[in-house]
Each structure stands twice: as structure tokens, then as C-alpha cells.
Motif scaffolding. Structure first.
Motif, PDB file in Angstrom:
ATOM      1  N   TYR A  63       0.816  -1.222   0.000  1.00  0.00           N
ATOM      2  CA  TYR A  63       0.000   0.000   0.000  1.00  0.00           C
ATOM      3  C   TYR A  63       0.854   1.279   0.000  1.00  0.00           C
ATOM      4  O   TYR A  63       0.882   2.020  -0.995  1.00  0.00           O
ATOM      5  N   ILE A  64       1.590   1.516   1.068  1.00  0.00           N
ATOM      6  CA  ILE A  64       2.395   2.742   1.128  1.00  0.00           C
ATOM      7  C   ILE A  64       3.576   2.643   0.177  1.00  0.00           C
ATOM      8  O   ILE A  64       3.953   3.612  -0.489  1.00  0.00           O
ATOM      9  N   GLY A  65       4.161   1.444   0.066  1.00  0.00           N
ATOM     10  CA  GLY A  65       5.307   1.266  -0.814  1.00  0.00           C
ATOM     11  C   GLY A  65       5.008   1.597  -2.261  1.00  0.00           C
ATOM     12  O   GLY A  65       5.785   2.275  -2.938  1.00  0.00           O
ATOM     13  N   SER A  66       3.875   1.148  -2.774  1.00  0.00           N
ATOM     14  CA  SER A  66       3.548   1.386  -4.187  1.00  0.00           C
ATOM     15  C   SER A  66       3.284   2.866  -4.456  1.00  0.00           C
ATOM     16  O   SER A  66       3.656   3.383  -5.521  1.00  0.00           O
ATOM     17  N   HIS A  67       2.666   3.546  -3.509  1.00  0.00           N
ATOM     18  CA  HIS A  67       2.454   4.984  -3.687  1.00  0.00           C
ATOM     19  C   HIS A  67       3.787   5.738  -3.671  1.00  0.00           C
ATOM     20  O   HIS A  67       3.979   6.703  -4.416  1.00  0.00           O
ATOM     21  N   THR A  68       4.704   5.265  -2.840  1.00  0.00           N
ATOM     22  CA  THR A  68       6.023   5.897  -2.797  1.00  0.00           C
ATOM     23  C   THR A  68       6.788   5.627  -4.082  1.00  0.00           C
ATOM     24  O   THR A  68       7.455   6.522  -4.626  1.00  0.00           O
ATOM     25  N   VAL A  69       6.705   4.400  -4.589  1.00  0.00           N
ATOM     26  CA  VAL A  69       7.366   4.072  -5.858  1.00  0.00           C
ATOM     27  C   VAL A  69       6.846   4.975  -6.970  1.00  0.00           C
ATOM     28  O   VAL A  69       7.629   5.537  -7.750  1.00  0.00           O
ATOM     29  N   LYS A  70       5.545   5.148  -7.049  1.00  0.00           N
ATOM     30  CA  LYS A  70       4.972   6.001  -8.093  1.00  0.00           C
ATOM     31  C   LYS A  70       5.494   7.437  -7.967  1.00  0.00           C
ATOM     32  O   LYS A  70       5.867   8.067  -8.971  1.00  0.00           O
ATOM     33  N   TYR A  71       5.557   7.932  -6.748  1.00  0.00           N
ATOM     34  CA  TYR A  71       6.042   9.296  -6.520  1.00  0.00           C
ATOM     35  C   TYR A  71       7.512   9.427  -6.921  1.00  0.00           C
ATOM     36  O   TYR A  71       7.910  10.401  -7.583  1.00  0.00           O
ATOM     37  N   LEU A  72       8.324   8.460  -6.545  1.00  0.00           N
ATOM     38  CA  LEU A  72       9.745   8.498  -6.893  1.00  0.00           C
ATOM     39  C   LEU A  72       9.948   8.468  -8.403  1.00  0.00           C
ATOM     40  O   LEU A  72      10.805   9.179  -8.942  1.00  0.00           O
ATOM     41  N   ILE A  73       9.155   7.646  -9.093  1.00  0.00           N
ATOM     42  CA  ILE A  73       9.253   7.571 -10.548  1.00  0.00           C
ATOM     43  C   ILE A  73       8.891   8.906 -11.178  1.00  0.00           C
ATOM     44  O   ILE A  73       9.553   9.381 -12.122  1.00  0.00           O
ATOM     45  N   GLN A  74       7.853   9.534 -10.663  1.00  0.00           N
ATOM     46  CA  GLN A  74       7.443  10.841 -11.180  1.00  0.00           C
ATOM     47  C   GLN A  74       8.541  11.880 -11.004  1.00  0.00           C
ATOM     48  O   GLN A  74       8.627  12.835 -11.785  1.00  0.00           O
ATOM     49  N   GLN A  75       9.373  11.681 -10.011  1.00  0.00           N
ATOM     50  CA  GLN A  75      10.497  12.586  -9.784  1.00  0.00           C
ATOM     51  C   GLN A  75      11.708  12.245 -10.648  1.00  0.00           C
ATOM     52  O   GLN A  75      12.725  12.936 -10.576  1.00  0.00           O
ATOM     53  N   GLY A  76      11.606  11.182 -11.420  1.00  0.00           N
ATOM     54  CA  GLY A  76      12.703  10.785 -12.288  1.00  0.00           C
ATOM     55  C   GLY A  76      13.786   9.976 -11.607  1.00  0.00           C
ATOM     56  O   GLY A  76      14.894   9.843 -12.134  1.00  0.00           O
ATOM     57  N   ARG A  77      13.482   9.381 -10.465  1.00  0.00           N
ATOM     58  CA  ARG A  77      14.477   8.587  -9.746  1.00  0.00           C
ATOM     59  C   ARG A  77      14.516   7.147 -10.269  1.00  0.00           C
ATOM     60  O   ARG A  77      13.512   6.620 -10.738  1.00  0.00           O
TER      61      ARG A  77
END
Length: 327
Positions: free
Chosen positions: A10-24
């Protein structure tokens, strides 16, 4: 590169999406025992591995030698279950996490953002709770997280581990774009259980305890939107990459809402009437948990952006999309 352990949850997938959006650059490591493979974008490296398997961990770091930071979400997190099955919690949340730390150090990875919890505090002496509040957890789940905070401190002194421990209050809400959301099997979290009633999946919501020392007798919690949590993890990674000292930070809104407050807000957002069943208190449930996130604001520049209505609205949209129902 950031290794997100439990990145299909749950929290991990939302964090992954956010990190990807930041170009990480991100790699996800998950055994899918509670996570969902479809929550991880197909173009993101994914390792189906288990913390209990040292070979899986070794292979992760060998396959992705540019990993410089780990974000660790892969813990069991149900208070009631931890009371009933403490062995399960000490094995995974403590022993398996030590395996992770040892594997990190073997591969010269010394930065970790750790998913901790307000449950390390136990019953609050003052409110809102600050980071220097006594940590006297009242359930095995909280004790496992406190143990790991202490173990990371020892690893820092002995081996140079750098960590940020983020003590969440109640994670809630769903992705603003409704691509991912809260999906547990079985579901035990309050808001999706209330939404199950709103869509007709359940007949009523059980309210555990009506005689807490609170204004309406039901327990009070501080709810924080999962998107705000994702932002905090990204900021914690940035902090570790330029600082060598460790942090223990609360993440919350600083506002408390009772179970009955949540039910009322769900009724307002959904336009549905929610039937309630008043039940006995659960073992290990404190009456009130509200956090002060002033330290996170000062050090990380993090400010929660989304309020309770946003939490309920995004949860409702995701719930209808995933589990059916009509507006």
C-alpha cells in the motif's frame, strides 16, 4: 538507485509512483504476500524475493550494484494480529529486517529510510505527541518497530549505518489519479471497511469500543494521506544522501478524528448511510494518538497537503473503481 523493499504494498507502491514521477531510479523487492504485482509499473525493475531468504537479498544487491539507498516497508502491521501471533511479527519485523541490514552492509549500502510507527509510543501522556515522548509500546507490533529503531542506532554506531525512521500515524487515502489504492486481504483498516458498507459489500461497520476517554467514547487517530507519506520518504532519501546523522520523525496531520468522525465524513462524501455495530475494545488499542510533525517540517521541509475530506474522497473513488458500487 533506490531499492524499495515492500514496494508492491500500500504505502510502498504509492512511494514508488512518486519516486518515478520525480525521475528517480527504483527497483522494487517484494514477496507479494500482501502486495500486488499490478501496483508496480511494468517498466520498473521488480525482484520477487523474500527478506527471510538471505540469497534473495544478496542477489538483489549483486544485480543492482548502483543501489545507494533502501526504503523499507516490508513489515507486518496489524496490531490485533500481533497480539495473537507475536512470533510472526518478531520473525519478520525484527529478524528478517536484521537480514536486510546485514545484506546492505555486505554490499556497502549504508542509507535506509525505515517505516516506523506511532505505535512505538503506546498510550500518549501528552497530545500532540512529539518525538521525545516516552516510547512504551503496548502491543507486539509497536515493540518490533521500537526494537528496530534501537537496532539501527546500534548499527549506526558500530557500522556507520545512516537511517531516517519515519513514525507514521494512520496512513489512509488513495492515489489522486486512482491508479493504485488501499487493498488488503483481509481488510482490517477502518476507512476501507466503512467504504465496504457504503458500496453494499458489508452490512455494517464494527466500532471497537465506545467508552474510551474521548469526547464521543470512540478512539481518536491522526490520519495522514498516503501521497503525503510518499513525499516524506522522498525527502528523507534526499536528507540521507547529503547528511550523515540519523533522524526519528513523526509523520501526521496533528489533528485527531474519532471513529464516529470518520463515519460521519464518509456519509457526507458518499451520500450513503453507514450502519454501525458497537463492539468491545480490542486488546492493545490506545484511546488517543495524535502526532506533532513540527520536526519533519523543520528538517525536511515537509508539510502534509491533503486533509480528511481528501483522504475519504480519494479512498471512495478508488474503492468504487476496484470493488464496485455507484456514486
Amino acid at each position: 538507485m533506490i531499492a524499495v523493499i515492500g514496494g508492491a504494498g500500500y504505502i510502498g507502491s504509492h512511494t514508488v509512483k512518486y519516486l518515478i514521477q520525480q525521475g528517480r531510479k527504483v527497483v522494487v523487492f517484494d514477496n507479494l504476500s500482501t502486495g500486488h504485482r499490478e501496483f508496480v509499473p511494468s517498466h520498473i525493475p521488480f525482484v520477487n524475493g523474500d527478506l527471510a531468504n538471505k540469497n534473495d537479498l544478496n542477489q538483489l544487491f549483486k544485480s543492482y550494484p548502483d543501489i545507494d539507498t533502501v526504503i523499507h516497508f516490508a513489515a507486518f502491521a496489524y496490531v490485533g494480529e500481533s497480539v495473537q501471533q507475536p512470533s510472526k511479527y518478531y520473525q519478520n519485523n525484527v529478524i528478517n529486517t536484521i537480514y536486510l541490514l546485514d545484506s546492505m552492509l555486505d554490499h556497502k549500502v549504508k542509507n535506509i529510510v525505515f517505516s516506523s510507527t506511532c505505535a512505538t509510543y503506546g498510550n500518549s501522556v501528552v497530545s500532540p505527541i512529539k518525538e521525545d515522548h516516552p516510547q512504551i509500546p503496548i502491543n507486539p507490533y509497536g515493540r518490533t518497530k521500537l526494537m528496530m529503531e534501537q537496532i539501527m542506532e546500534d548499527y549506526s554506531h558500530a557500522y556507520g549505518l545512516n537511517y531516517v525512521a519515519l513514525r507514521y500515524f494512520n496512513a489512509a487515502g488513495a492515489d489522486i489519479e486512482c491508479e493504485i489504492g488501499e487493498w488488503h486481504e483481509p481488510e482490517t483498516h477502518l476507512i476501507p471497511l466503512i467504504l465496504d458498507v457504503a458500496i453494499g459489500k458489508s452490512e455494517a461497520i464494527s466500532v471497537f469500543g465506545s467508552d474510551f476517554d474521548t469526547p464521543d467514547g470512540t478512539c481518536i487517530r491522526d490520519y495522514i494521506h498516503v501521497a503525503d507519506l510518499a513525499d516524506a520518504h522522498s525527502r528523507a532519501v534526499d536528507y540521507l544522501l547529503v547528511n550523515s546523522d540519523n533522524l526519528k520523525l513523526n509523520l501526521g496531520n496533528g489533528e485527531g478524528y474519532s471513529v464516529l468522525d470518520i463515519i460521519k465524513t464518509v456519509e457526507e462524501v458518499t451520500g450513503k448511510s453507514i450502519n454501525k455495530i458497537m463492539s468491545e475494545k480490542r486488546a492493545g488499542d490506545p484511546a488517543r494518538l495524535i502526532g506533532s510533525a513540527e520536526k519533519a517540517k523543520q528538517i525536511l521541509g515537509w508539510y502534509p497537503q491533503l486533509k480528511l475530506e481528501d483522504i475519504i474522497t480519494t479512498s471512495w473513488l478508488w474503492h468504487m473503481k476496484k470493488f464496485g458500487g455507484t456514486k
